[in-house]
Design an enzyme around this catalytic site. Structure first.
Site, short mmCIF file in Angstrom:
data_model
loop_
_atom_site.label_atom_id
_atom_site.label_comp_id
_atom_site.label_asym_id
_atom_site.label_seq_id
_atom_site.Cartn_x
_atom_site.Cartn_y
_atom_site.Cartn_z
N ARG A 1 6.77 3.94 5.92
CA ARG A 1 8.03 3.20 6.03
C ARG A 1 8.08 2.60 7.43
O ARG A 1 7.46 3.13 8.37
CB ARG A 1 9.23 4.13 5.83
CG ARG A 1 9.27 4.82 4.47
CD ARG A 1 10.46 5.77 4.39
NE ARG A 1 10.57 6.42 3.09
CZ ARG A 1 10.01 7.58 2.78
NH1 ARG A 1 9.30 8.24 3.70
NH2 ARG A 1 10.15 8.10 1.57
N LYS B 1 11.76 11.10 5.09
CA LYS B 1 13.16 11.31 4.71
C LYS B 1 13.44 12.80 4.52
O LYS B 1 12.62 13.53 3.99
CB LYS B 1 13.47 10.57 3.41
CG LYS B 1 13.57 9.05 3.59
CD LYS B 1 14.01 8.40 2.29
CE LYS B 1 14.22 6.91 2.45
NZ LYS B 1 14.67 6.27 1.20
N HIS C 1 8.72 -3.28 3.75
CA HIS C 1 8.63 -2.22 2.74
C HIS C 1 7.69 -2.61 1.60
O HIS C 1 7.12 -1.74 0.93
CB HIS C 1 10.02 -1.90 2.19
CG HIS C 1 10.15 -0.50 1.67
ND1 HIS C 1 10.00 0.61 2.48
CD2 HIS C 1 10.36 -0.02 0.42
CE1 HIS C 1 10.15 1.71 1.76
NE2 HIS C 1 10.36 1.36 0.50
N ARG D 1 4.28 -1.17 2.00
CA ARG D 1 4.17 0.22 1.52
C ARG D 1 4.01 0.24 0.00
O ARG D 1 3.19 0.99 -0.53
CB ARG D 1 5.42 0.98 1.96
CG ARG D 1 5.56 2.40 1.42
CD ARG D 1 6.78 3.05 2.08
NE ARG D 1 7.37 4.12 1.30
CZ ARG D 1 7.00 5.40 1.37
NH1 ARG D 1 6.01 5.75 2.17
NH2 ARG D 1 7.61 6.33 0.65
N HIS E 1 7.20 11.14 -1.53
CA HIS E 1 8.26 11.14 -2.54
C HIS E 1 8.58 12.56 -2.96
O HIS E 1 7.67 13.34 -3.28
CB HIS E 1 7.84 10.35 -3.77
CG HIS E 1 7.83 8.87 -3.56
ND1 HIS E 1 7.12 7.99 -4.37
CD2 HIS E 1 8.44 8.09 -2.62
CE1 HIS E 1 7.30 6.75 -3.93
NE2 HIS E 1 8.09 6.79 -2.88
N TYR F 1 5.40 2.95 -9.83
CA TYR F 1 4.21 2.14 -9.57
C TYR F 1 3.35 2.01 -10.81
O TYR F 1 2.60 1.04 -10.96
CB TYR F 1 3.42 2.75 -8.40
CG TYR F 1 4.19 2.69 -7.12
CD1 TYR F 1 4.36 1.50 -6.43
CD2 TYR F 1 4.84 3.82 -6.62
CE1 TYR F 1 5.10 1.43 -5.26
CE2 TYR F 1 5.58 3.77 -5.45
CZ TYR F 1 5.71 2.58 -4.78
OH TYR F 1 6.47 2.51 -3.64
#
Length: 307
Positions: free
Chosen positions: A162, A185, A253, A256, A279, A288
């Protein structure tokens, strides 16, 4: 809006945000979004019932009250995606508040989120991603700034970072090792491999940079020596995409997204890609798969003799 809410609720809100900040390591922008969403909900309930909403009335919210709030939000033009985000924040607050105050939060927690179509990631094609990196380097007059911009975008694409993760790197990471420990995150750490192209790009940038490399200073510097602002990366990519004729979705982004999609196309394991991206849920990474399938169907439809 705050004056529509009782002091006890205002205090509870502040305590909850402190809880999110301390235990969940939530970013300040996330906390502001939480606060805006929940305060808007509480302000509506105050006006809906026509009196000040302290902890007592808020604990007695009904299913009907929840429907009224959601209808009000949709009536003022709030989209399904935004309303789902607000409802999620409200539920998180209520779950915490009910545990603290000892009331039953079922009416709030059982409220169904509005359905919406999730947007698929918009990756660049492999040649477009490579062209973006090369074209970004041509935007700056100073050679060290050009090298810096190229290094940042190479890190986004080559390591799947990110923009916030790339710009949080410090001089302690120099020279770049074969793997980096990235804090993403929620404070979750992951290990990502560093490709040679990223190592070379960062080394070139540091060789040209007028700013000394210090262990605790930002790796990527602005022209005055401070931390590089993510907006500067966005702007240089905007210029590059216009020159290349790429869509507005060609953002930092998107690099990524491209990293993940190109790995999947090359036969990468979905679980491994989930770990590389950081994730929390495999369902996020599975988006994806849909992108790759959509690409294959597009190729099929264009090549099919009956198309």
């Amino acid at each position: 809006m705050a004056r529509l809410i009782s002091p006890s609720l205002t205090h509870a809100m502040a305590a909850w945000l402190d809880h999110c900040r301390a235990l969940n390591d939530a970013a300040e922008n996330t906390l502001k979004a939480y606060q805006t969403d929940v305060m808007g909900f509480l302000a509506f309930m105050t006006q809906h019932h026509g009196d000040a909403q302290g902890l007592g009335p808020i604990a007695r919210i009904t299913v009907s009250d929840m429907r009224a709030w959601m209808a009000h939000e949709r009536g003022r033009g709030v989209g399904a995606r935004s309303l789902a985000r607000s409802l999620s924040a409200v539920k998180t607050f209520y779950r915490w508040l009910s545990e603290r105050e000892g009331f039953e939060p079922t009416a709030v927690l059982s409220t169904r989120s509005p359905k919406f179509t999730k947007k698929l990631p918009r990756p660049l094609a492999i040649d477009a991603a490579a062209a973006m990196i090369d074209t970004v380097e041509l935007q700056a007059r100073d050679s060290w700034v050009a090298a810096r911009d190229m290094a940042v975008v190479t890190m986004l694409y080559g390591c799947g970072l990110r923009i916030s993760e790339a710009l949080s790197l410090t001089g302690a990471s120099v020279p770049l090792p074969d793997t980096l420990v990235i804090k993403g995150k929620g404070g979750k750490e992951r290990i990502v491999p560093v490709i040679d192209a990223a190592k070379d790009a960062v080394a070139t940038y540091l060789r040209l940079s007028p700013h000394p490399v210090e262990q605790h200073s930002p790796l990527f510097r602005g022209t005055r020596g401070g931390a590089l602002n993510p907006r500067m990366v966005q702007k240089v990519m905007e210029k590059a995409r216009l020159q290349l004729g790429l869509p507005a979705t060609a953002t930092p982004h998107a690099m990524r997204h491209s990293f993940a999609t190109h790995l999947l196309t090359a036969g990468g394991d979905l679980r491994a890609i989930q770990e590389l991206l950081g994730h929390a849920s495999l369902s996020t990474t599975q988006a994806y798969t849909a992108v790759d399938t959509a690409h294959l169907m597009d190729v099929y439809n264009r090549a099919h003799p009956k198309a």
